[in-house]
Design an enzyme around this catalytic site. Structure first.
Site, short mmCIF file in Angstrom:
data_model
loop_
_atom_site.label_atom_id
_atom_site.label_comp_id
_atom_site.label_asym_id
_atom_site.label_seq_id
_atom_site.Cartn_x
_atom_site.Cartn_y
_atom_site.Cartn_z
N CYS A 82 0.81 -1.05 0.09
CA CYS A 82 0.12 -0.41 0.12
C CYS A 82 0.57 0.91 0.31
CB CYS A 82 -0.67 0.01 1.20
SG CYS A 82 -1.84 -1.58 1.46
N ARG B 145 4.23 -1.17 -4.50
CA ARG B 145 3.83 -0.91 -3.02
C ARG B 145 2.12 -1.83 -3.45
NH1 ARG B 145 7.01 2.01 0.04
NH2 ARG B 145 5.79 1.34 2.17
N TRP C 234 -2.42 -2.43 -1.62
CA TRP C 234 -2.38 -4.36 -1.89
C TRP C 234 -2.68 -4.91 -0.81
CZ3 TRP C 234 -0.18 -8.22 1.54
CH2 TRP C 234 0.52 -9.34 1.09
N ASN D 259 -2.19 2.26 5.55
CA ASN D 259 -1.15 0.98 5.21
C ASN D 259 -0.68 0.36 6.38
OD1 ASN D 259 1.21 -0.49 3.97
ND2 ASN D 259 2.54 0.96 4.26
N GLY D 260 -1.42 -0.61 6.38
CA GLY D 260 -0.79 -2.01 7.81
C GLY D 260 -2.19 -2.56 8.22
N GLU E 202 18.23 -17.78 -5.96
CA GLU E 202 17.94 -16.12 -6.16
C GLU E 202 17.69 -16.68 -7.89
OE1 GLU E 202 16.86 -13.50 -4.72
OE2 GLU E 202 17.24 -12.09 -6.21
N LYS F 191 13.42 -15.35 -9.19
CA LYS F 191 13.38 -14.39 -9.67
C LYS F 191 12.44 -14.73 -10.91
CE LYS F 191 14.20 -11.85 -9.06
NZ LYS F 191 15.10 -11.28 -7.76
N GLU G 60 8.11 -15.91 -9.41
CA GLU G 60 7.86 -14.52 -9.09
C GLU G 60 7.93 -13.35 -10.26
OE1 GLU G 60 9.79 -11.51 -6.53
OE2 GLU G 60 12.32 -12.01 -7.51
N HIS H 3 19.09 -35.88 -3.49
CA HIS H 3 18.15 -36.00 -2.39
C HIS H 3 16.64 -35.69 -1.84
CE1 HIS H 3 21.87 -37.31 -0.05
NE2 HIS H 3 22.06 -36.22 -0.82
N LYS I 112 6.12 -4.21 -3.31
CA LYS I 112 7.80 -3.90 -3.70
C LYS I 112 8.18 -4.12 -2.28
CE LYS I 112 11.85 -3.34 -5.13
NZ LYS I 112 12.34 -4.33 -5.98
C1 F6R Z 1 12.15 -10.90 -4.39
C2 F6R Z 1 11.81 -9.21 -3.75
C3 F6R Z 1 12.32 -9.27 -2.22
C4 F6R Z 1 12.54 -8.77 -0.88
C5 F6R Z 1 12.03 -9.03 0.08
C6 F6R Z 1 13.03 -8.40 1.31
O1 F6R Z 1 12.18 -9.97 -6.33
O2 F6R Z 1 12.00 -8.11 -4.02
O3 F6R Z 1 11.83 -11.20 -1.97
O4 F6R Z 1 13.96 -9.23 -1.23
O5 F6R Z 1 10.65 -8.47 -0.15
O6 F6R Z 1 12.74 -7.04 0.44
P1 F6R Z 1 13.59 -6.11 1.19
O7 F6R Z 1 14.71 -6.28 0.83
O8 F6R Z 1 13.12 -4.69 1.29
O9 F6R Z 1 14.08 -6.39 2.81
#
Ligand code: F6R
Length: 620
Positions: A2, A27, A74, A100-101, A493, A497, A500, A516, A615
């Site tokens: 949000c 967000r 969100w 937001n929250g 990672e 990627k 997501e 395993h 984000k």
């Molecule tokens: C994946 C991604 C999330 C963030 C996670 C932590 O691409 O962006 O997994 O890495 O939400 O976010 P930060 O680094 O902002 O604490």
């Protein structure tokens, strides 16, 4: 999670609100809405979907006024729908607010308010706050307070917030006090921008860039009483505060897409520069070490540290895993990597020599913040590796290291990962040189680090090959990502990627672990991406590849330039420059970011706004 914006001044509020919401859309993008006040009328426009749809609605049904609030959602409580979109109305329209929250006791409060006759129209937790503020406003008025006075509204907000459990960033307008914007913060970030005869409010500094350079970050339990000409900040316990004004350093060009189609691609391509930024001024040739401006710890204190906890979420957690290997190798200090969401509720035995590092791009992740606070409360030195200047974690940590990567707007984190790994390499070098890493070894590491921006530029040359490979595999429904040692976190990672942004099921594993269990998934339709640059255990990874090949699984290998042998085994190879093992994550992550990007495009996915994600995860 949000985004909130607000404006009080003499310009058209809707212009800033929409522009700000576009910048905050990363967000959350389930719905968007705004409220604009003119005299004693507050007009609301809200809509499921993206900010663009809200902008269309505002064109069809214009709103005018110079005071307003806006929100991009969100969804937490209540499905994404027009009715559940913010702003929400309290009482009979006396209060209009965005949130937001998460309000944890919303159900109890809703029942209490229903008994008092309040009617709930939405499935959100936020509507409870709107009615609660209105209710306390009525209580004040019953006691003789003037509904048109700021202090009446303020008292109503204070009384309402005392009854709320949970987290909030709130922005509210009052029908009977035009030009008054009250904001309150507990757990969800808010920043006030100071203009001439106007004030802005936002969840982060992005919307303020280009509007003002003077900002005030709100702290938890603070309420901001904002009018065009005045800003008053009141802390729940400490009373009125002198606003601490900071200067914004971002420019609008940081927020532009430039020639790129997506922020994700722009940010992938920025990595040679962002890694250079992370290194700038931090390589100490004389001492063959690294130097940092903001650790705020004396060498003697750092020398005493005998255990480090790295805590983070998601991609930052993957960077932390690379950090564990680096610090243990260079500095010989035991390191544990903890999911922040676990650490905050666990009670691991820590000693007074344990140091905590929170790793976070946004500096606002709720779990990471809570873990940091918990460790701080116990008296441990808590430091942060963070990108967003002025973010809550950056402000609450005892010290830390900024990434200087510039705003990361694509929801999938890319450049933050490589910057975090770069900073962790510097940290390992620094801690190592305080212990048993020799001068020549330190010099060698510095030399290698200096070469990395150029190596990353070369790595981006793999993009064309990645595109072809994406074309071949984009219809697969499962992927395995496998790597060992420094490349094990890269495998995790790469899988993250892909899932997501393309919604393909992908699993990352240490390559040898695949036997395993996950090997059961392998068939001719399940590609395995092996991260297999040259290393001491290269032959072992090749054996793991053989095992997949024997089961007819297609193999995509990320290998070092000049490794021609690998092509005999792999169906497809993406070559990256040959660098020392501990620096490999910087180069091997890039083709995996590009692969996810290209596959997502081919599947018609929105790479910058993947479904269900946001984000900055500011709720638990
Ligand atoms: C994946 C991604 C999330 C963030 C996670 C932590 O691409 O962006 O997994 O890495 O939400 O976010 P930060 O680094 O902002 O604490």
């Amino acid at each position: 999670m949000c985004g909130i914006v607000g404006y009080v001044g003499s310009k058209s509020a809707v212009d800033f609100l929409l522009e700000g919401l576009y910048r905050l859309e990363y967000r959350g993008y389930d719905s968007a809405g705004l409220a604009v006040q003119q005299d004693h009328q507050i007009a609301i426009r809200k809509k499921t979907g993206r900010v663009g749809q809200l902008a269309d609605l505002c064109e069809r049904q214009p709103v005018t006024g110079t005071f307003g609030i806006g929100h991009t959602r969100w969804a937490t409580h209540g499905e994404p729908s027009d009715i559940n979109s913010h702003p929400h109305v309290g009482g009979n329209g006396e209060v209009v607010l965005v949130h937001n929250g998460v309000i944890e006791n919303y159900s109890i409060l809703r029942n209490q308010l229903r008994e008092l006759g309040y009617v709930f129209r939405t499935g959100t937790d936020t509507e409870v706050v709107a009615h609660l503020v209105a209710h306390h406003l009525f209580e004040e008025i019953k006691l003789g307070a003037n509904p048109g006075e700021i202090k009446t509204c303020l008292r109503a907000v204070e009384s309402a917030l005392k009854r709320v459990k949970g987290t909030y960033g709130l922005a509210m307008l009052f029908r009977d006090v035009p030009g008054l914007l009250i904001a309150a913060r507990l757990g969800s970030p808010l920043v006030v921008g100071i203009g001439r005869g106007e004030h802005y409010l936002s969840s982060d500094a992005g919307p303020l860039v280009g509007r003002t350079e003077e900002v005030v970050y709100l702290s938890d339990h603070e309420i901001a009483v904002i009018t065009p000409h005045e800003l008053q900040i009141i802390h729940r316990d400490a009373g009125t505060q002198t606003p601490s004004v900071r200067t914004l350093e971002q420019t609008t060009s940081d927020l532009d897409l430039g020639d790129f189609d997506h922020y994700m691609l722009k940010e992938i391509y920025e990595q040679p520069q962002t890694v250079e930024n992370a290194l700038r001024g931090r390589l100490d040739e004389d001492e063959a070490s690294a130097k940092f401006g903001g650790l705020n710890m004396q060498p003697q204190e750092l020398r005493r540290v005998d255990r480090i906890i790295l805590t983070a979420c998601g991609t930052s957690w993957h960077a932390a895993l690379v950090g564990e290997y680096l610090i243990e190798e260079f500095a010989r200090i035991p390191v544990e990597v903890e999911y922040a969401s676990e650490l905050r509720y666990r009670n691991p035995p820590l000693t007074d020599r344990t140091m905590i590092f929170a790793i976070t791009q946004s500096g606002e992740t709720a779990d990471t913040l809570a873990a940091l606070r918990e460790c701080k409360r116990k008296g441990h030195p808590t430091l942060a590796i963070c990108n967003v200047v002025g973010s809550t974690i950056a402000r609450e940590a005892d010290g830390g290291i900024y990434l200087h990567a510039g705003p990361e707007i694509g929801v999938a984190s890319t450049k933050a990962f490589t910057s975090q790994v770069t900073v962790l390499t510097l940290l390992a070098l620094f801690l190592g040189r305080m212990r048993n890493l020799s001068y020549p070894a330190g010099k060698r590491i510095i030399g290698h680090l200096r070469a990395m921006p150029e190596k990353l530029r070369q790595t981006l040359g793999c993009h064309a090959a990645v595109k072809d490979i994406a074309q071949k595999y984009y219809q697969a429904e499962n992927f395995l990502y496998l790597g060992r040692l420094y490349n094990f976190p890269v495998a995790l990672e790469g899988a993250l990627k892909l899932k997501e942004i393309s919604y393909i099921h992908a699993e990352g594993y240490p390559a040898a672990e695949m036997k395993h269990g996950p090997i059961a998934l392998v068939d001719e339709d399940t590609p395995s991406v092996f991260v297999v640059p040259r290393s001491n255990i290269y032959p072992k990874v090749v054996s793991n590849m053989e095992e997949i090949k024997a089961r007819r699984g297609p193999i995509i290998a990320i290998a070092c330039e000049g490794d021609d042998k690998i092509a005999d085994l792999a169906d497809d190879v993406i070559y990256v420059p040959d660098v020392d093992e501990y620096l490999q994550p910087l180069v091997t992550a890039i083709p995996l970011q590009l692969l996810a990007y290209e596959i997502a495009l081919l599947r018609g996915c929105n790479v910058d706004r993947p479904r269900n994600l946001a984000k900055s995860v500011t709720v638990e």
